[in-house]
Design a protein around this motif. Sequence first.
Motif, PDB file in Angstrom:
ATOM      1  N   GLY A   1      -5.346   5.795  -6.981  1.00  0.00           N
ATOM      2  CA  GLY A   1      -6.465   6.718  -7.126  1.00  0.00           C
ATOM      3  C   GLY A   1      -6.119   8.007  -6.410  1.00  0.00           C
ATOM      4  O   GLY A   1      -5.313   8.009  -5.460  1.00  0.00           O
ATOM      5  N   VAL A   2      -6.685   9.114  -6.868  1.00  0.00           N
ATOM      6  CA  VAL A   2      -6.429  10.413  -6.248  1.00  0.00           C
ATOM      7  C   VAL A   2      -7.746  11.139  -5.991  1.00  0.00           C
ATOM      8  O   VAL A   2      -8.756  10.891  -6.652  1.00  0.00           O
ATOM      9  N   GLY A   3      -7.704  12.035  -5.043  1.00  0.00           N
ATOM     10  CA  GLY A   3      -8.829  12.910  -4.754  1.00  0.00           C
ATOM     11  C   GLY A   3      -8.313  14.141  -4.054  1.00  0.00           C
ATOM     12  O   GLY A   3      -7.335  14.071  -3.298  1.00  0.00           O
TER      13      GLY A   3
ATOM     14  N   ILE B   1       0.845  -1.197   0.000  1.00  0.00           N
ATOM     15  CA  ILE B   1       0.000   0.000   0.000  1.00  0.00           C
ATOM     16  C   ILE B   1       0.882   1.249   0.000  1.00  0.00           C
ATOM     17  O   ILE B   1       1.800   1.380   0.800  1.00  0.00           O
ATOM     18  N   VAL B   2       0.576   2.175  -0.911  1.00  0.00           N
ATOM     19  CA  VAL B   2       1.295   3.445  -1.020  1.00  0.00           C
ATOM     20  C   VAL B   2       0.287   4.565  -0.809  1.00  0.00           C
ATOM     21  O   VAL B   2      -0.801   4.559  -1.389  1.00  0.00           O
ATOM     22  N   PHE B   3       0.642   5.543   0.036  1.00  0.00           N
ATOM     23  CA  PHE B   3      -0.233   6.694   0.254  1.00  0.00           C
ATOM     24  C   PHE B   3       0.613   7.945   0.383  1.00  0.00           C
ATOM     25  O   PHE B   3       1.779   7.891   0.765  1.00  0.00           O
ATOM     26  N   GLY B   4       0.023   9.082   0.012  1.00  0.00           N
ATOM     27  CA  GLY B   4       0.755  10.334   0.080  1.00  0.00           C
ATOM     28  C   GLY B   4      -0.045  11.493  -0.448  1.00  0.00           C
ATOM     29  O   GLY B   4      -1.263  11.425  -0.605  1.00  0.00           O
TER      30      GLY B   4
ATOM     31  N   TYR C   1      -1.714   0.770  -4.870  1.00  0.00           N
ATOM     32  CA  TYR C   1      -1.259  -0.586  -4.614  1.00  0.00           C
ATOM     33  C   TYR C   1      -0.076  -0.870  -5.536  1.00  0.00           C
ATOM     34  O   TYR C   1      -0.192  -0.735  -6.756  1.00  0.00           O
ATOM     35  N   ALA C   2       1.061  -1.236  -4.948  1.00  0.00           N
ATOM     36  CA  ALA C   2       2.288  -1.499  -5.708  1.00  0.00           C
ATOM     37  C   ALA C   2       2.462  -3.000  -5.907  1.00  0.00           C
ATOM     38  O   ALA C   2       2.328  -3.786  -4.963  1.00  0.00           O
TER      39      ALA C   2
ATOM     40  N   GLY D   1      -9.458  11.090  -9.658  1.00  0.00           N
ATOM     41  CA  GLY D   1      -8.907  10.425 -10.820  1.00  0.00           C
ATOM     42  C   GLY D   1      -8.156   9.167 -10.457  1.00  0.00           C
ATOM     43  O   GLY D   1      -8.226   8.684  -9.319  1.00  0.00           O
ATOM     44  N   ALA D   2      -7.426   8.669 -11.441  1.00  0.00           N
ATOM     45  CA  ALA D   2      -6.660   7.442 -11.262  1.00  0.00           C
ATOM     46  C   ALA D   2      -5.422   7.502 -12.137  1.00  0.00           C
ATOM     47  O   ALA D   2      -5.365   8.267 -13.107  1.00  0.00           O
TER      48      ALA D   2
END
Length: 133
Positions: free
Chosen positions: A63-65, A19-22, A54-55, A86-87
């Motif tokens: 996905g982005v928001g 899991i990648v988040f930022g 997800y890597a 978006g994605a």
Amino acid sequence: TNDAIFGAFIGYNQQRGNIVFGGELDYTISPIGFETFTETSLDNNIDIKARVGYAVGDILIYGVGGYSFVTLNDTELVPLSGFNFGAGIDYKIGDRFFVGAEYLVRSLSGEFPSNFFTNQLASTAKIRAGMTF
């Protein structure tokens, strides 16, 4: 329209397992045009985005928001803002570089005298390249 646009972005990501988040700040340098209103464009596009992905190996699907701030350039300059979503997909090249693609939709509204551009959608498809630190 199908015009080429250019921009720059800066962000920060954390990875926990797959899991990648930022977060990311994206500025589009070139104006975004409209197909039906050729004399009108969106300028000074600033997108603030949170992203979760997800890597798998060298590929990141995400996905982005977030929120966007733009200037409508018509007969007068009109500030517009609204949510974005978006994605995208990134592909890691070596230890420090990546290329990718992202599709982003902006739901924009603002105080325009004729209310003609209130609550409009503006979307972009971008090819991206970056370097990690």
